[in-house]
Each structure stands twice: as structure tokens, then as C-alpha cells.
Design a protein around this motif. Sequence first.
Motif, short mmCIF file in Angstrom:
data_model
loop_
_atom_site.label_atom_id
_atom_site.label_comp_id
_atom_site.label_asym_id
_atom_site.label_seq_id
_atom_site.Cartn_x
_atom_site.Cartn_y
_atom_site.Cartn_z
N GLU A 175 0.80 -1.22 0.00
CA GLU A 175 0.00 0.00 0.00
C GLU A 175 0.84 1.28 0.00
OE1 GLU A 175 -3.37 -0.05 -0.41
OE2 GLU A 175 -3.13 -2.21 -0.56
N HIS A 176 2.13 1.18 -0.35
CA HIS A 176 2.96 2.38 -0.46
C HIS A 176 2.64 3.13 -1.75
CE1 HIS A 176 5.45 1.47 2.99
NE2 HIS A 176 5.56 0.23 2.55
N LYS A 177 2.32 2.40 -2.78
CA LYS A 177 1.93 3.03 -4.05
C LYS A 177 0.69 2.30 -4.53
CE LYS A 177 3.30 4.00 -8.75
NZ LYS A 177 4.30 3.86 -9.78
N VAL A 178 -0.40 3.03 -4.61
CA VAL A 178 -1.66 2.44 -5.04
C VAL A 178 -2.13 3.17 -6.28
CG1 VAL A 178 -4.04 1.95 -4.40
CG2 VAL A 178 -2.25 1.84 -2.66
N VAL A 179 -2.29 2.45 -7.37
CA VAL A 179 -2.79 3.03 -8.62
C VAL A 179 -4.25 2.65 -8.75
CG1 VAL A 179 -2.56 3.07 -11.12
CG2 VAL A 179 -0.52 2.88 -9.68
N ASP A 180 -5.10 3.66 -8.87
CA ASP A 180 -6.53 3.43 -9.02
C ASP A 180 -6.96 3.99 -10.37
OD1 ASP A 180 -9.21 3.00 -8.75
OD2 ASP A 180 -9.48 4.31 -7.01
N ASP A 181 -7.22 3.12 -11.32
CA ASP A 181 -7.60 3.52 -12.67
C ASP A 181 -9.11 3.59 -12.85
OD1 ASP A 181 -4.97 3.72 -13.49
OD2 ASP A 181 -4.87 1.63 -14.11
N SER A 182 -9.84 3.70 -11.76
CA SER A 182 -11.30 3.70 -11.83
C SER A 182 -11.82 4.91 -12.60
CB SER A 182 -11.88 3.71 -10.41
OG SER A 182 -13.28 3.82 -10.46
N LYS A 183 -12.86 4.69 -13.38
CA LYS A 183 -13.53 5.78 -14.09
C LYS A 183 -14.79 6.23 -13.34
CE LYS A 183 -10.86 5.48 -17.78
NZ LYS A 183 -9.51 5.50 -17.34
N ASN A 184 -15.09 5.58 -12.21
CA ASN A 184 -16.25 5.91 -11.40
C ASN A 184 -16.04 7.29 -10.77
OD1 ASN A 184 -18.23 6.16 -9.43
ND2 ASN A 184 -18.10 4.01 -8.81
N ILE A 185 -16.99 8.20 -10.97
CA ILE A 185 -16.85 9.57 -10.47
C ILE A 185 -16.73 9.61 -8.95
CG2 ILE A 185 -19.33 10.04 -10.35
CD1 ILE A 185 -16.71 12.55 -11.48
N ILE A 186 -17.41 8.70 -8.25
CA ILE A 186 -17.33 8.65 -6.78
C ILE A 186 -15.91 8.31 -6.34
CG2 ILE A 186 -18.21 7.55 -4.69
CD1 ILE A 186 -20.26 9.32 -6.17
N ASP A 187 -15.28 7.34 -7.01
CA ASP A 187 -13.90 6.98 -6.68
C ASP A 187 -12.94 8.13 -6.93
OD1 ASP A 187 -14.67 4.44 -5.93
OD2 ASP A 187 -14.20 3.53 -7.87
N LEU A 188 -13.24 8.93 -7.96
CA LEU A 188 -12.35 10.03 -8.32
C LEU A 188 -12.42 11.19 -7.34
CD1 LEU A 188 -12.91 10.07 -12.18
CD2 LEU A 188 -10.93 9.17 -10.94
N ILE A 189 -13.55 11.37 -6.67
CA ILE A 189 -13.70 12.54 -5.80
C ILE A 189 -13.74 12.20 -4.30
CG2 ILE A 189 -14.87 13.88 -7.56
CD1 ILE A 189 -17.51 13.28 -6.13
N LYS A 190 -13.60 10.93 -3.93
CA LYS A 190 -13.75 10.59 -2.52
C LYS A 190 -12.56 11.03 -1.65
CE LYS A 190 -12.33 5.77 -2.98
NZ LYS A 190 -12.79 4.40 -2.89
N LYS A 191 -11.39 11.28 -2.23
CA LYS A 191 -10.24 11.76 -1.46
C LYS A 191 -9.66 12.99 -2.14
CE LYS A 191 -8.88 7.25 0.33
NZ LYS A 191 -7.82 6.27 0.37
N PRO A 192 -10.34 14.13 -2.02
CA PRO A 192 -9.86 15.33 -2.73
C PRO A 192 -8.62 15.93 -2.06
CG PRO A 192 -11.73 15.89 -1.38
CD PRO A 192 -11.55 14.40 -1.28
N ASN A 193 -7.79 16.57 -2.88
CA ASN A 193 -6.66 17.32 -2.33
C ASN A 193 -7.01 18.80 -2.38
OD1 ASN A 193 -6.30 18.12 -4.98
ND2 ASN A 193 -4.56 16.79 -5.35
N LYS A 194 -6.08 19.66 -2.00
CA LYS A 194 -6.39 21.09 -1.93
C LYS A 194 -6.68 21.68 -3.30
CE LYS A 194 -1.57 22.60 -1.89
NZ LYS A 194 -0.55 23.32 -1.16
N PHE A 195 -6.08 21.14 -4.35
CA PHE A 195 -6.31 21.68 -5.69
C PHE A 195 -7.71 21.34 -6.18
CE2 PHE A 195 -1.71 21.09 -5.37
CZ PHE A 195 -1.33 22.43 -5.48
N SER A 196 -8.16 20.13 -5.91
CA SER A 196 -9.52 19.78 -6.33
C SER A 196 -10.54 20.58 -5.53
CB SER A 196 -9.77 18.29 -6.20
OG SER A 196 -9.56 17.86 -4.88
N ALA A 197 -10.24 20.86 -4.26
CA ALA A 197 -11.15 21.69 -3.45
C ALA A 197 -11.21 23.12 -4.01
CB ALA A 197 -10.69 21.71 -2.00
#
Length: 139
Positions: A85-107
Motif C-alpha cells: 500500500e505504499h503506491k496504489v494506482v486506481d484507474d477507476s472511471k467511477n466519479i465517486i472513486d475520483l472525488i472521494k479523497k480530494p486534495n487542496k487543488f480539487s477543493a
Amino acid sequence: MYHVVTDLYTGQMLGSVNKMSYGLLSLEPKDKDGNPIENLENHIIKEDGKELKAWDAIARYMCSFDDTDGDGISNVSKYYASTHEHKVVDDSKNIIDLIKKPNKFSAMIVAIVLVIILLIVLLILLIRRIIGKIRKKSK
């Protein structure tokens, strides 16, 4: 601070990270006391007066593994078969997966979009009010 050992070429390329990321990433090499390193060549690891080469350090590390199959050659530990779990690649196209852990730029992007939407709504309400007043005057 993170403890990192690298070869001279890679260390000298750290300055380009800031340029290539347009300031989003900033890497600054520092010594063990946290002081910025001005000249990386002053921090070269030496052994018996000679520069320790990256390929030699990697070869020594690989030799430190046990010979698990008895062929006289060290085998890479099964520990390295996963990323832990040091590097996790998530290639999901699901919008929920894309926005569930926002960073300051997405906010910031969401805030800007909401402000734009609010301004558009206010502009529409203002135009409706102006049109309503014009209609009342024309009657």
C-alpha cells in the motif's frame, strides 16, 4: 524530511521537478541536520577514498538477500512482491472513486466552479428582475 540516497545525476535533476510541475512540487535536498545542500558533490558517499557508485550499492543490496533456491545466487525476498500500500494506482472511471479523497487543488477547483455557478444564477435573477421592471413600465 525523508531520508533518501540517490546517485549524483538524479540528485542534480531535483531542481527541474519544480519547473516541470509549475511549482506544485518542490524538492530541496538537505543534509542530516536539515540544512539545504548547495553542492551535491560535497555529499558524495565515499568508501576507501573512492566514490560509491549506485550500481555497486544496488548489487551489494541484492547480494544481501538469502539464496532460497540453492542455486548460489541471492533471490529477491517475497516481501518485494507487493507494494504494501505504499503506491496504489486506481484507474477507476467511477466519479465517486475520483472525488472521494480530494486534495487542496480539487477543493479549489470545486470552489471556483461553485462561485461561477453562483454568479451565473445571480446574473440570471438580475436580468429577470430588469426585464420584469421594463415590462411593468411599458404597461
